[in-house]
Design a protein around this motif. Structure first.
Motif, mmCIF file in Angstrom:
data_model
loop_
_atom_site.group_PDB
_atom_site.id
_atom_site.type_symbol
_atom_site.label_atom_id
_atom_site.label_comp_id
_atom_site.label_asym_id
_atom_site.label_seq_id
_atom_site.Cartn_x
_atom_site.Cartn_y
_atom_site.Cartn_z
ATOM 1 N N GLN A 23 0.836 -1.197 0.000
ATOM 2 C CA GLN A 23 0.000 0.000 0.000
ATOM 3 C C GLN A 23 0.877 1.255 0.000
ATOM 4 N N TYR A 30 -4.819 -8.278 -1.165
ATOM 5 C CA TYR A 30 -4.580 -6.858 -1.440
ATOM 6 C C TYR A 30 -5.689 -6.298 -2.333
ATOM 7 N N MET A 49 -8.278 -3.255 -1.456
ATOM 8 C CA MET A 49 -8.498 -2.087 -2.308
ATOM 9 C C MET A 49 -9.985 -1.921 -2.645
#
Length: 180
Positions: A21, A136, A140
């Protein structure tokens, strides 16, 4: 930097997701340290000294991203090394008869890994990286307040369990090497 330091000590999986990130945050600010300092770091309740440390840390990450050719995509070598360590530990756990619960969870997750690889271009990443990419991606989606299907939620729950187990073994292995 401060969050990364804490996560690295306590949870390598969360650390790696956090660092991915951070890479994307740097990209979102055009790899501009002045913008990161002004528009991102300034928002934190840090002392001036902490802001300087954070700025130096981001500056070093930007320099590494430039040197390693990952300004637009990809991951820093420091993050690739952690992923490689996790991939190697994953393989050792699967090969050892001493970790049947890990093996069992892996075989629950394997169909999701196969499906994820089938949907995307299989770029030669390891199974652990496929799991991290899915987590991930879900992170998001949630940050973007996008809807997540029940099937995706179920897959993520199983993948999270496996990654959590791998994280626990990684942390134990750092304290005292595991026996295989």
């Amino acid at each position: 930097m401060f969050i990364a330091q804490q996560l690295r000590k306590k949870n390598i999986a969360e650390y790696l997701l956090y660092m991915w990130q951070v890479e994307d945050t740097i990209r979102a600010f055009g790899c501009s340290l002045s913008r990161i300092r002004r528009e991102y770091i300034a928002r934190f309740d840090y002392s001036d000294e902490q802001k300087e440390e954070e700025t130096d840390w981001f500056g070093n990450l930007i320099r590494m991203m430039n040197e390693e050719g990952c300004r637009e995509r990809g991951h820093l070598q420091i993050n690739k090394v952690v992923m490689q360590q996790l991939e190697e530990l994953h393989a050792q756990l699967l090969q050892s008869p001493k970790y049947p619960f890990y093996n069992s969870e892996y075989y629950k997750v394997l169909p999701f890994i196969v499906e994820l690889r089938h949907r995307g271009a299989d770029n030669g990443e390891g199974e652990v990286e496929t799991c991290f990419n899915s987590l991930y991606g879900l992170m998001m989606l949630r940050l973007g307040k996008k809807e997540v299907s029940p099937a995706t939620e179920h897959a993520a729950k199983e993948i999270s369990t496996l990654v959590g187990m791998l994280n626990d073994y990684y942390m134990k292995d750092r304290e005292e090497p595991l026996e295989f």
